[in-house]
Write a protein that holds these residues in place. Structure first.
Motif, PDB file in Angstrom:
ATOM      1  N   ARG A 112       0.867  -1.124   0.192  1.00 41.95           N
ATOM      2  CA  ARG A 112      -0.019   0.168   0.002  1.00 41.95           C
ATOM      3  C   ARG A 112       0.690   1.314   0.117  1.00 41.95           C
ATOM      4  O   ARG A 112       0.584   2.128  -0.759  1.00 41.95           O
ATOM      5  N   HIS A 139       0.697   3.738  -3.020  1.00 41.31           N
ATOM      6  CA  HIS A 139       0.145   5.144  -2.826  1.00 41.31           C
ATOM      7  C   HIS A 139       1.071   6.301  -2.820  1.00 41.31           C
ATOM      8  O   HIS A 139       0.295   7.513  -3.187  1.00 41.31           O
ATOM      9  N   THR A 195      -1.120   4.689   4.735  1.00 46.55           N
ATOM     10  CA  THR A 195      -1.794   5.470   3.846  1.00 46.55           C
ATOM     11  C   THR A 195      -1.488   6.822   4.095  1.00 46.55           C
ATOM     12  O   THR A 195      -1.153   7.708   3.242  1.00 46.55           O
TER      13      THR A 195
END
Length: 414
Positions: A21, A25, A149
Motif C-alpha cells: 500500500r 500510494h 496511507t
C-alpha cells in the motif's frame, strides 16, 4: 492488547500488504497535489474553472477505476489486481511526460491518473478481508493500512515539493512510477489466505458489476454506510476545486505550501489511525463513525476559517486526525458486512457513492466562489460537513442502534 502487541501481531501477509500500500500510494499523493494541481495552478496559471474540470475528471475516472478494479479483484484475485494497478500508474506517469505543457494536456492526464488511482484504491479497501475475517484482527490491519496511507500523505507531497525545488513537475510522476514498481517486490510473496468460495456470498461470484449494488441493497448496514458517507462527502466535495486557490488567494503562500499543509494533514491522520488501533473493538460501529465524521467538519472549519497559515496547518492536522479514524472504520465495517465474493465491487459502490457526492459541489463551487468568495464558500461547505452526521444520528437513530447491535454480534461470533 497494547499498541506494540498489535503491531507485532500482524501476520507476514499483513506486513506485505502494508508495504504494498505504501509503495503503490505514496507516488499517487505526490502526483495529485504537486504534479497535477501544482502544475495547473502555478505553472499554467489555472483558474477555478480549470481546476474544477481537472478534479472532476479525476473523480469521474476514479469512479470508473473503482468499478473496473473491484471487478478485477473479485474475478482475478489480489495478486493480479495489484499488478494491473502498477501498470496503470506507470502509463499515467508516461503520459504526463508528453502532455504536461498545456491545460488541455493536464486534463487528459487527470483522466488517466484518476483511472489508475481508482484501480489502486481498492487495495486499502478490500485486501485485508483476503487475510482474515476476525473483527479484532481487521480492526488492527485496517488502521495500520490507514496509518501507512496517511504516511504517504506526509511523504508524497514532501518528496514532490523537494523534487519541484530542483527539477520540473514531470519528475514527480517519474517518482510515482518508480515507487509503484517497487511495490511488486512485497507483492511477489503476497498470497490470500481466504477464498470467496468459502463465503455465504458465493451467489455474487458471476463477476457482474451489478453484484456490488445487489450486495449493498441486501444489507441495511451497507446501505447506511453508503448514505452517511454520501451526505458527509457532499459538503467536502467543494474543497477539491478551491483548495489550491485558497492557498494562493487567501493564505498567500507558494506552491510548496500545498505540500507542507498536506503533510500536516497526514501527520494528524497517522495519529488518528494509531489512536483507533488502541481502542477496544466495541468502538468499531456505526455510531462512532458518525461522531468521527462530525469531528471532520469541525476540523474543516478550523482549516479554512482564517487567513492565517499557522491556523490552517492546525486545522489540517485536526482534519487529518478525523480522516485517520474514518477511513479504517469505514473499511472495517464494509469488510465485516460484505460477502468476500463481491467485496471488490461493494468497495467500488462505496467509492462511487462518495465520489458522486462530490460531483455537485464541483459544479457549484466555482459559482459560489465568484458570488461569496473562495474562503466563504469553503466555510459554508465545512459547516455542511459538520451538520450532516448530526442530522443522520437523529433521522436514522433506530437503524444506527440496530447496526451497532449487529456489529457487536459479529464481534462476539469472531
Amino acid at each position: 492488547m497494547s499498541l506494540v502487541e498489535k503491531l507485532r501481531s500482524l501476520s507476514p501477509m499483513a506486513r506485505r500488504l502494508v508495504i504494498m500500500r505504501f509503495c503503490g500510494h505514496v507516488g499517487m499523493l505526490a502526483c495529485y497535489f504537486i504534479g497535477i494541481l501544482g502544475t495547473l495552478t502555478y505553472s499554467l496559471g489555472g483558474t477555478a474553472l480549470s481546476t474544477t474540470f481537472s478534479v472532476g475528471l479525476i473523480n469521474l475516472a476514479t469512479v470508473i477505476g473503482n468499478f473496473v478494479g473491484g471487478a478485477m479483484l473479485d474475478s482475478l484475485g489480489p495478486r493480479r489486481h495489484f499488478l494491473i494497478s502498477v501498470v496503470a500508474t506507470c502509463v499515467s506517469a508516461a503520459l504526463f511526460q508528453v502532455l504536461a505543457d498545456t491545460v488541455e494536456g493536464i486534463l487528459i492526464c487527470s483522466a488517466v491518473f484518476g483511472l489508475a488511482w481508482g484501480i489502486e484504491d481498492i487495495v486499502a479497501r478490500s485486501y485485508a478481508a483476503y487475510i482474515t475475517d476476525d473483527a479484532d484482527e481487521l480492526s488492527c490491519i485496517n488502521p495500520m493500512l490507514s496509518a501507512v496511507t496517511n504516511l504517504t500523505v506526509v511523504v508524497g507531497p514532501l518528496v514532490g515539493s523537494a523534487i519541484t525545488s530542483v527539477s520540473s513537475t514531470r519528475m514527480v510522476f517519474v517518482f510515482g512510477a518508480v515507487m509503484a514498481l517497487a511495490g511488486l517486490v512485497p507483492a511477489a510473496g503476497f498470497h490470500p489466505l481466504r477464498q470467496p468460495a468459502e463465503e455465504e456470498g458465493a451467489e455474487y461470484s458471476d463477476n457482474s458489476l451489478s453484484a456490488g449494488f445487489l450486495a449493498v441493497a441486501a444489507k441495511p448496514t451497507l446501505r447506511m454506510l453508503l448514505a452517511v458517507g454520501f451526505l458527509t462527502y457532499f459538503g467536502y466535495g467543494a474543497f477539491d476545486p478551491l483548495e489550491s486557490l485558497f492557498y494562493r488567494d487567501v493564505l498567500h503562500v507558494g506552491v510548496e505550501w500545498m505540500g507542507w499543509l498536506s503533510s500536516a494533514a497526514g501527520i494528524g491522520a497517522i495519529a488518528g489511525s494509531v489512536i483507533l488501533m488502541r481502542l477496544p473493538a466495541r468502538f468499531t460501529n456505526m455510531r462512532f463513525l458518525l461522531l468521527a465524521l462530525f469531528s471532520m467538519g469541525l476540523g474543516c472549519l478550523v482549516y479554512v476559517g482564517t487567513p492565517f497559515v499557522v491556523v490552517a496547518m492546525a486545522g489540517q492536522m485536526l482534519l487529518g486526525f478525523s480522516f485517520g479514524v474514518i477511513g479504517p472504520l469505514q473499511s472495517t465495517l464494509v469488510q465485516m458486512h460484505a460477502p468476500l465474493s463481491a467485496l471488490g465491487r461493494v468497495s467500488a459502490v462505496m467509492g462511487f457513492g462518495y465520489s458522486v457526492a462530490g460531483v455537485v459541489p464541483l459544479f457549484m463551487a466555482p459559482w459560489l466562489a465568484r458570488v461569496l468568495g473562495v474562503q466563504q464558500t469553503l466555510v459554508l461547505a465545512s459547516s455542511l460537513v459538520a451538520l450532516f452526521p448530526l442530522v443522520c444520528m437523529v433521522i436514522f437513530r433506530r437503524r444506527i442502534a440496530d447496526s451497532v447491535e449487529e456489529e457487536r454480534e459479529l464481534e462476539d461470533a469472531a
